[in-house]
Scaffold this active site. Structure first.
Site, PDB file in Angstrom:
ATOM      1  N   LYS A  68      13.525 -14.074 -41.456  1.00  0.00           N
ATOM      2  CA  LYS A  68      13.469 -13.121 -40.333  1.00  0.00           C
ATOM      3  C   LYS A  68      12.414 -13.635 -39.356  1.00  0.00           C
ATOM      4  O   LYS A  68      11.218 -13.484 -39.579  1.00  0.00           O
ATOM      5  CB  LYS A  68      13.063 -11.745 -40.857  1.00  0.00           C
ATOM      6  CG  LYS A  68      13.581 -10.553 -40.082  1.00  0.00           C
ATOM      7  CD  LYS A  68      13.214 -10.493 -38.614  1.00  0.00           C
ATOM      8  CE  LYS A  68      11.888  -9.838 -38.316  1.00  0.00           C
ATOM      9  NZ  LYS A  68      11.570  -9.843 -36.846  1.00  0.00           N
ATOM     10  N   GLY A  71       1.578 -12.770 -40.447  1.00  0.00           N
ATOM     11  CA  GLY A  71       1.544 -11.814 -39.353  1.00  0.00           C
ATOM     12  C   GLY A  71       0.277 -10.994 -39.410  1.00  0.00           C
ATOM     13  O   GLY A  71      -0.754 -11.450 -39.921  1.00  0.00           O
ATOM     14  N   SER A  72       0.366  -9.782 -38.938  1.00  0.00           N
ATOM     15  CA  SER A  72      -0.829  -8.950 -38.825  1.00  0.00           C
ATOM     16  C   SER A  72      -1.223  -8.344 -40.175  1.00  0.00           C
ATOM     17  O   SER A  72      -0.388  -8.163 -41.067  1.00  0.00           O
ATOM     18  CB  SER A  72      -0.557  -7.830 -37.823  1.00  0.00           C
ATOM     19  OG  SER A  72       0.505  -7.028 -38.279  1.00  0.00           O
ATOM     20  N   VAL A 102       0.761  -4.985 -40.903  1.00  0.00           N
ATOM     21  CA  VAL A 102       2.101  -5.141 -41.485  1.00  0.00           C
ATOM     22  C   VAL A 102       2.003  -5.749 -42.887  1.00  0.00           C
ATOM     23  O   VAL A 102       2.751  -5.362 -43.793  1.00  0.00           O
ATOM     24  CB  VAL A 102       3.014  -5.970 -40.558  1.00  0.00           C
ATOM     25  CG1 VAL A 102       4.351  -6.257 -41.236  1.00  0.00           C
ATOM     26  CG2 VAL A 102       3.245  -5.233 -39.241  1.00  0.00           C
ATOM     27  N   GLY A 103       1.065  -6.654 -43.085  1.00  0.00           N
ATOM     28  CA  GLY A 103       0.881  -7.255 -44.412  1.00  0.00           C
ATOM     29  C   GLY A 103       0.624  -6.197 -45.479  1.00  0.00           C
ATOM     30  O   GLY A 103       1.175  -6.258 -46.584  1.00  0.00           O
ATOM     31  N   GLU A 133      -0.255 -14.108 -45.213  1.00  0.00           N
ATOM     32  CA  GLU A 133      -1.203 -14.839 -44.360  1.00  0.00           C
ATOM     33  C   GLU A 133      -1.431 -13.979 -43.126  1.00  0.00           C
ATOM     34  O   GLU A 133      -0.531 -13.813 -42.307  1.00  0.00           O
ATOM     35  CB  GLU A 133      -0.636 -16.213 -43.975  1.00  0.00           C
ATOM     36  CG  GLU A 133      -0.242 -17.099 -45.160  1.00  0.00           C
ATOM     37  CD  GLU A 133      -1.423 -17.526 -46.030  1.00  0.00           C
ATOM     38  OE1 GLU A 133      -2.580 -17.198 -45.704  1.00  0.00           O
ATOM     39  OE2 GLU A 133      -1.176 -18.172 -47.058  1.00  0.00           O
ATOM     40  N   CYS A 144      -4.173 -17.985 -35.523  1.00  0.00           N
ATOM     41  CA  CYS A 144      -4.835 -17.115 -36.501  1.00  0.00           C
ATOM     42  C   CYS A 144      -6.229 -17.660 -36.800  1.00  0.00           C
ATOM     43  O   CYS A 144      -7.102 -16.921 -37.220  1.00  0.00           O
ATOM     44  CB  CYS A 144      -4.011 -17.010 -37.763  1.00  0.00           C
ATOM     45  SG  CYS A 144      -3.572 -18.595 -38.411  1.00  0.00           S
ATOM     46  N   GLN A 179       1.194  -8.039 -25.982  1.00  0.00           N
ATOM     47  CA  GLN A 179      -0.027  -8.815 -26.164  1.00  0.00           C
ATOM     48  C   GLN A 179      -0.955  -8.631 -24.967  1.00  0.00           C
ATOM     49  O   GLN A 179      -2.151  -8.411 -25.104  1.00  0.00           O
ATOM     50  CB  GLN A 179       0.318 -10.311 -26.277  1.00  0.00           C
ATOM     51  CG  GLN A 179       0.567 -10.797 -27.660  1.00  0.00           C
ATOM     52  CD  GLN A 179      -0.678 -10.700 -28.505  1.00  0.00           C
ATOM     53  OE1 GLN A 179      -0.809  -9.776 -29.320  1.00  0.00           O
ATOM     54  NE2 GLN A 179      -1.607 -11.618 -28.322  1.00  0.00           N
ATOM     55  N   GLU A 200      -9.714  -8.086 -34.574  1.00  0.00           N
ATOM     56  CA  GLU A 200      -8.999  -9.256 -34.069  1.00  0.00           C
ATOM     57  C   GLU A 200      -8.424  -8.922 -32.687  1.00  0.00           C
ATOM     58  O   GLU A 200      -7.773  -7.889 -32.521  1.00  0.00           O
ATOM     59  CB  GLU A 200      -7.855  -9.621 -35.023  1.00  0.00           C
ATOM     60  CG  GLU A 200      -7.084 -10.843 -34.552  1.00  0.00           C
ATOM     61  CD  GLU A 200      -5.941 -11.237 -35.484  1.00  0.00           C
ATOM     62  OE1 GLU A 200      -5.116 -10.370 -35.814  1.00  0.00           O
ATOM     63  OE2 GLU A 200      -5.893 -12.413 -35.874  1.00  0.00           O
TER      64      GLU A 200
HETATM   65  P1  NAP Z   1       3.317  -8.849 -36.888  1.00  0.00           P
HETATM   66  O1  NAP Z   1       3.495  -7.830 -35.845  1.00  0.00           O
HETATM   67  O2  NAP Z   1       2.695  -8.439 -38.156  1.00  0.00           O
HETATM   68  O3  NAP Z   1       4.754  -9.471 -37.138  1.00  0.00           O
HETATM   69  C1  NAP Z   1       4.977 -10.562 -37.996  1.00  0.00           C
HETATM   70  C2  NAP Z   1       6.416 -10.541 -38.468  1.00  0.00           C
HETATM   71  O4  NAP Z   1       6.629  -9.400 -39.291  1.00  0.00           O
HETATM   72  C3  NAP Z   1       7.440 -10.443 -37.343  1.00  0.00           C
HETATM   73  O5  NAP Z   1       8.565 -11.195 -37.697  1.00  0.00           O
HETATM   74  C4  NAP Z   1       7.734  -8.968 -37.319  1.00  0.00           C
HETATM   75  O6  NAP Z   1       8.965  -8.650 -36.736  1.00  0.00           O
HETATM   76  C5  NAP Z   1       7.732  -8.641 -38.798  1.00  0.00           C
HETATM   77  N1  NAP Z   1       7.524  -7.227 -39.121  1.00  0.00           N
HETATM   78  C6  NAP Z   1       7.000  -6.252 -38.338  1.00  0.00           C
HETATM   79  N2  NAP Z   1       6.976  -5.076 -39.008  1.00  0.00           N
HETATM   80  C7  NAP Z   1       7.487  -5.317 -40.232  1.00  0.00           C
HETATM   81  C8  NAP Z   1       7.724  -4.494 -41.388  1.00  0.00           C
HETATM   82  N3  NAP Z   1       7.409  -3.197 -41.405  1.00  0.00           N
HETATM   83  N4  NAP Z   1       8.261  -5.077 -42.478  1.00  0.00           N
HETATM   84  C9  NAP Z   1       8.562  -6.375 -42.494  1.00  0.00           C
HETATM   85  N5  NAP Z   1       8.365  -7.197 -41.438  1.00  0.00           N
HETATM   86  C10 NAP Z   1       7.834  -6.674 -40.315  1.00  0.00           C
HETATM   87  O7  NAP Z   1       2.451 -10.066 -36.372  1.00  0.00           O
HETATM   88  P2  NAP Z   1       2.631 -10.832 -35.007  1.00  0.00           P
HETATM   89  O8  NAP Z   1       2.170  -9.914 -33.935  1.00  0.00           O
HETATM   90  O9  NAP Z   1       3.978 -11.401 -34.911  1.00  0.00           O
HETATM   91  O10 NAP Z   1       1.645 -12.087 -35.206  1.00  0.00           O
HETATM   92  C11 NAP Z   1       0.295 -12.045 -34.911  1.00  0.00           C
HETATM   93  C12 NAP Z   1      -0.521 -11.836 -36.168  1.00  0.00           C
HETATM   94  O11 NAP Z   1      -0.240 -12.844 -37.116  1.00  0.00           O
HETATM   95  C13 NAP Z   1      -2.002 -11.938 -35.936  1.00  0.00           C
HETATM   96  O12 NAP Z   1      -2.643 -10.905 -36.610  1.00  0.00           O
HETATM   97  C14 NAP Z   1      -2.377 -13.268 -36.528  1.00  0.00           C
HETATM   98  O13 NAP Z   1      -3.698 -13.385 -36.926  1.00  0.00           O
HETATM   99  C15 NAP Z   1      -1.440 -13.369 -37.657  1.00  0.00           C
HETATM  100  N6  NAP Z   1      -1.259 -14.745 -38.083  1.00  0.00           N
HETATM  101  C16 NAP Z   1      -1.803 -15.162 -39.271  1.00  0.00           C
HETATM  102  C17 NAP Z   1      -1.662 -16.465 -39.699  1.00  0.00           C
HETATM  103  C18 NAP Z   1      -2.226 -16.926 -41.006  1.00  0.00           C
HETATM  104  O14 NAP Z   1      -1.770 -17.931 -41.496  1.00  0.00           O
HETATM  105  N7  NAP Z   1      -3.187 -16.239 -41.592  1.00  0.00           N
HETATM  106  C19 NAP Z   1      -0.946 -17.372 -38.904  1.00  0.00           C
HETATM  107  C20 NAP Z   1      -0.407 -16.933 -37.708  1.00  0.00           C
HETATM  108  C21 NAP Z   1      -0.564 -15.610 -37.319  1.00  0.00           C
HETATM  109  P3  NAP Z   1       9.021  -8.290 -35.154  1.00  0.00           P
HETATM  110  O15 NAP Z   1       8.747  -9.538 -34.442  1.00  0.00           O
HETATM  111  O16 NAP Z   1      10.395  -7.812 -34.960  1.00  0.00           O
HETATM  112  O17 NAP Z   1       7.980  -7.236 -34.912  1.00  0.00           O
END
Ligand code: NAP
Ligand code: MG
Length: 479
Positions: free
Chosen positions: A170, A223-224, A227-228, A245, A279, A326, A380
């Protein structure tokens, strides 16, 4: 298009959503599936059906297909980079860099997958062989973010597939075409139908459906933190393993003896590359008082000199942030920092002018006089905003570096071996650096965070494939 059981098809419900280029919001880059759960269901069914044959395919053969995909990535590098820039906004050089990084990581993970060694052990039972074998899990879900939309599925997908699992992927809704291109490259490399499936749509619908389904044996998510945590809770009733992550609030500590030019360059690079949406971006510079002014001056001069523009312009060093959500969140954080009393030194809002007005361009922003209780010191931001905080000494720097709920990455600039190694020992992160960027990482070593920055086995290195396998133990009495 979704990709289910080996073919590209529109969503069953016929619904699509437009995607807007963050550099020119008036430009629609395409219309992409807003799939319903019936497509997630079909993908799960296909992945489940494909599992037995893929599990029984020799790893050497699986690796050959993935090597072909790796070659496909190199062949289509410029095409993918252009799409990445149009969807995410990052500068073309950054997009190419992401694809190169994906190829390097894939190369390493393919090698790791061929070293999926088990072990034998001396036993007390006579005439008996004791073995520990590595076996795949079954169907796994991969959910990726928009900031590294090509590299992250590669980093997760390579070990997942090589270990013999089948995948439902996804992609982030903000980078759909990159997810499709990644999938096309796997398809063209000859992956059998059902082994990799890609469903586009919202995270709360499609993502949530995948993480609550008992057929899914592992979830690898980037991701965030918010959501994690939801995913970990959703996975718990089925005891599904998770690899999370998550976000960061990464500190760069600069001690009085540091090479200030190098430290300032590292701060600026890691604060503003990809518009602060790594990240591992540096979001806090924690500086010893005697050099705070000299460090800050260097940072501000360099931040002001960054050429912000459209990612397609070769002169661009920093592109727009990835979309209007964003943009709004980052601007709110900037306003909060001002209201809470941080001192704005440069940037601090949207860039304006004919090149900028239709896009999501935020000026590289520096605040100082940031205190530990301020929101900008704790949360963040995920944008081009750096908070400079001054401390009296090393002990205070270390304490402040650790005083957040996140623990992804950190760095220290110093030539004092004792302080450098003490920092390394006590910094609460998954990844730390001495005299290097907070963002430096290589495929040969694991990548992941601690505290609220991550959970489960880290990606990459040797743990990347560990996450996607089970250890099965067998005793065989032969005499
Ligand atoms: P996000 O909002 O958490 O979304 C990440 C993914 O999860 C997207 O594909 C999103 O789909 C999906 N998602 C959203 N809600 C969900 C749910 N309830 N159940 C399952 N999946 C769901 O994060 P983002 O805004 O895309 O990315 C930014 C974040 O990622 C930042 O916090 C950043 O620090 C973190 N990040 C961490 C790393 C690491 O390796 N530690 C690397 C890169 C980024 P949609 O797109 O449809 O919302
Ligand atoms: Mg989001």
């Amino acid at each position: 298009m979704n990709y289910i059981n080996g073919s590209f098809k529109p969503p069953t419900n016929g619904k699509t959503a437009p995607h807007h280029n963050p550099a020119r919001l008036g430009e629609i880059t395409g219309h992409y599936p807003a799939s319903g759960i019936e497509d997630a269901e079909s993908a799960l069914t296909a992945a489940q059906a494909a599992f037995p044959a893929w599990r029984d395919t020799p790893p050497i053969q699986r690796a050959a297909i993935l090597r072909k995909a790796m070659a496909g990535m190199a062949d289509r590098r410029d095409e993918v980079a252009a799409v990445l820039t149009a969807e995410n906004g990052k500068a073309l050089a950054e997009s190419r860099g992401e694809i190169d990084a994906a190829i390097a990581e894939m190369d390493f993970q393919i090698g790791e997958g061929l070293r999926l060694y088990g072990k034998t052990a001396p036993l007390s039972a006579p005439g008996t062989l004791g073995m520990q074998l590595r076996v795949p899990l079954g169907v796994v879900a991969i959910i990726s973010p928009w900031n590294f939309p090509f590299n992250v599925p590669g980093r997760k997908g390579t070990p997942a597939l090589l270990a013999g699992n089948t995948v439902v992927f996804k992609p982030a809704a903000l980078t759909p075409q990159v997810g499709i291109l990644f999938t096309e490259i796997l398809h063209d490399a000859g992956l059998p139908p059902g082994v990799w499936n890609c469903v586009l749509g919202s995270g709360s619908l499609i993502g949530n459906h995948l993480v609550t389904d008992s057929r899914v044996k592992a979830i690898s998510f980037t991701g965030s933190t918010e959501v994690g945590k939801q995913i970990q809770a959703a996975a718990a009733p089925n005891l599904t393993r998770t690899q999370l992550e998550l976000g960061g609030k990464n500190p760069l500590v600069v001690l009085a003896d540091a090479d200030l030019d190098a430290a300032a360059a590292a701060a600026v690079k890691a604060a503003y590359a990809c518009a602060g949406q790594w990240c591992t971006s540096t979001s806090r510079a924690i500086v010893e008082a005697p050099i705070a002014e000299a460090f800050t001056e260097r940072v501000v001069v360099a931040a002001k000199a960054i050429k912000v523009g459209h990612g397609t312009d070769p002169a661009t060093e920093m592109g727009p942030v990835c979309g209007t959500t964003q943009r709004r969140t980052i601007l709110e954080h900037i306003d909060t920092a001002k209201a809470e009393g941080a001192r704005l030194l440069c940037g601090g809002g949207l860039l304006t002018g004919p090149d900028y007005d239709d896009g999501c361009f935020i000026a590289p922003t520096v605040f100082d006089q940031v205190t530990p209780d301020m929101t900008i010191a704790r949360e963040e931001i995920f944008g081009p905003v750096l908070a400079i905080m001054t401390v009296p000494d090393f002990d205070a720097a270390l304490a402040l570096a650790n005083d957040v709920r996140y623990g992804l990455s950190s760095a220290i600039y110093t030539n004092d071996l004792s302080k450098a190694l003490t920092f390394l020992e006590h910094t609460d992160v998954g990844l730390t650096h001495v005299n290097m960027l907070t963002a430096h990482k290589e495929p040969q070593l694991s990548f992941g965070g601690v505290k609220e920055s991550g959970a489960g086995a880290p990606e990459a290195g040797q743990t990347g494939i560990e996450f996607f396998t089970e250890h099965k133990v067998a005793y065989v009495k032969y005499r």
